[in-house]
Design an enzyme around this catalytic site. Structure first.
Site, mmCIF file in Angstrom:
data_model
loop_
_atom_site.group_PDB
_atom_site.id
_atom_site.type_symbol
_atom_site.label_atom_id
_atom_site.label_comp_id
_atom_site.label_asym_id
_atom_site.label_seq_id
_atom_site.Cartn_x
_atom_site.Cartn_y
_atom_site.Cartn_z
ATOM 1 N N CYS A 194 30.641 36.362 39.982
ATOM 2 C CA CYS A 194 31.151 35.816 39.046
ATOM 3 C C CYS A 194 30.933 34.557 39.207
ATOM 4 O O CYS A 194 31.358 33.840 40.284
ATOM 5 C CB CYS A 194 32.710 36.088 38.783
ATOM 6 S SG CYS A 194 33.418 35.153 37.616
ATOM 7 N N ASP B 233 26.159 43.251 33.716
ATOM 8 C CA ASP B 233 26.903 42.386 34.712
ATOM 9 C C ASP B 233 26.383 42.172 36.077
ATOM 10 O O ASP B 233 26.624 41.088 36.722
ATOM 11 C CB ASP B 233 28.412 43.164 34.794
ATOM 12 C CG ASP B 233 29.368 42.172 35.549
ATOM 13 O OD1 ASP B 233 29.350 41.137 35.616
ATOM 14 O OD2 ASP B 233 30.367 43.010 36.169
ATOM 15 N N ASN C 177 30.087 43.765 42.108
ATOM 16 C CA ASN C 177 31.084 45.023 41.924
ATOM 17 C C ASN C 177 30.780 46.100 42.890
ATOM 18 O O ASN C 177 29.606 45.963 43.930
ATOM 19 C CB ASN C 177 30.345 45.604 40.330
ATOM 20 C CG ASN C 177 30.781 44.619 39.392
ATOM 21 O OD1 ASN C 177 31.645 44.321 38.979
ATOM 22 N ND2 ASN C 177 29.372 43.907 39.004
ATOM 23 N N HIS D 93 35.657 44.559 42.004
ATOM 24 C CA HIS D 93 34.649 44.137 43.073
ATOM 25 C C HIS D 93 35.221 44.519 44.587
ATOM 26 O O HIS D 93 36.338 44.793 44.816
ATOM 27 C CB HIS D 93 34.746 42.513 42.779
ATOM 28 C CG HIS D 93 33.931 42.198 41.540
ATOM 29 N ND1 HIS D 93 32.852 41.150 41.659
ATOM 30 C CD2 HIS D 93 33.834 42.609 40.142
ATOM 31 C CE1 HIS D 93 32.480 40.963 40.375
ATOM 32 N NE2 HIS D 93 32.896 41.995 39.580
#
Length: 287
Positions: free
Chosen positions: A237, A13, A246, A206
């Site tokens: 994102c 991610d 994050n 986040h």
């Protein structure tokens, strides 16, 4: 104090949206450094189309080369059966599917409604169950959406419940754009806890507005014991403008230590892993 489980999402991610191309060697070394720091749950791969996520095109090679010490579990994103087949061949320990609590976000992210997305995941979970593979669910925009604004806690809880009923052993409730506060996060979790035990929930927050650590602390007060974080605060994102990374794993572990919680992670070595990947990002060629 209870042991807190950290799921490190930086290698997947965190890196997938970086604007520079990270080599396979660097990804493998990052994972090695995280393991050396005591990290035991690592989201290391994503078996999606390389056309959509080119940074993850080498996921199979990364999984072939990462170390396999006892106690370390690797997690991979698998949105469909093709991805699941690739993950099984790569020897991952757990796979993940992504839902959303926002209809607008679901349509922009995976081009279908929430209900349609859940139906797409059903054969993935059935096949994973047959293979003895655990499945983790993510609920994006569990607190707020860049298109719809605030999300009703009951809407997030409904998606979490559906994923659980389909077979997800753990549901990560995600504050995708980092607008959550202890108040809104606790309201969302309270709605979820009407249907699911805290042991089946995780926090994925986040840090866009600097509230992630406070949200984690509040979530612990609600009974949660699992949180996602990303080394060096990597990630964002592509479908949520302004959503920064994050929450940094280093900050999470440091704060949990201050509160007296045990993560099993060596903070000094974790910081060294963060410094390593930051340097790699600064020196890598742009893609």
């Amino acid at each position: 104090m209870a042991r807190i489980k950290i799921v490190e999402v930086g290698p997947r991610d965190g890196l997938q949206n970086e604007k520079v191309l990270i080599s396979t060697d660097t990804k493998v070394e990052l994972v090695e450094r995280l393991i050396a720091a005591g990290v035991t749950h690592i989201e290391a791969a994503s078996f999606v189309s390389p056309r959509w996520v080119p940074q993850m095109a080498d996921s199979a090679e990364v999984m072939r080369r990462v170390p396999r010490p006892a106690g370390v579990r690797y997690l991979a994103l698998t949105p469909n059966l093709q991805g699941l087949d690739a993950a099984l061949a790569a020897g991952v320990h757990e796979v993940a599917v992504f839902g959303s609590a926002s209809e607008a976000f679901s349509r922009r992210n995976i081009n279908c409604s929430i209900a349609e997305s859940l139906e797409r995941f059903r054969p993935v979970l059935a096949r994973a169950r047959d293979e003895g593979l655990k499945v983790r669910g993510y609920v994006s925009c569990a607190v707020a959406c860049p298109y719809e604004g605030a999300i009703a806690p009951e809407a997030a809880a409904e998606v979490a419940l559906r994923l659980h009923q389909m077979g997800c052993h753990e549901i990560a409730m995600s504050d995708t754009i980092g607008r959550g506060t202890p108040g809104t996060v606790c309201a969302m979790l309270a709605a979820c806890l009407k249907h699911l035990p805290a042991a089946h929930l995780a926090g994925h927050y986040h840090d866009t507005f600097g509230s992630a650590l406070a949200n984690i602390e509040a979530s612990i007060g609600m009974g949660l014991g699992t949180f996602d974080s990303s080394v060096a605060g990597l990630g964002g994102c592509p479908y949520a403008e302004g959503a920064t990374g994050n929450v940094a794993s280093e900050a999470v572990v440091a704060r949990l230590q201050e509160l007296g919680h045990d993560t099993g992670i060596d903070l000094t070595r974790l910081r060294e892993a963060g410094a390593f990947i930051r340097h790699a990002l600064l020196t890598a060629p742009r893609r």
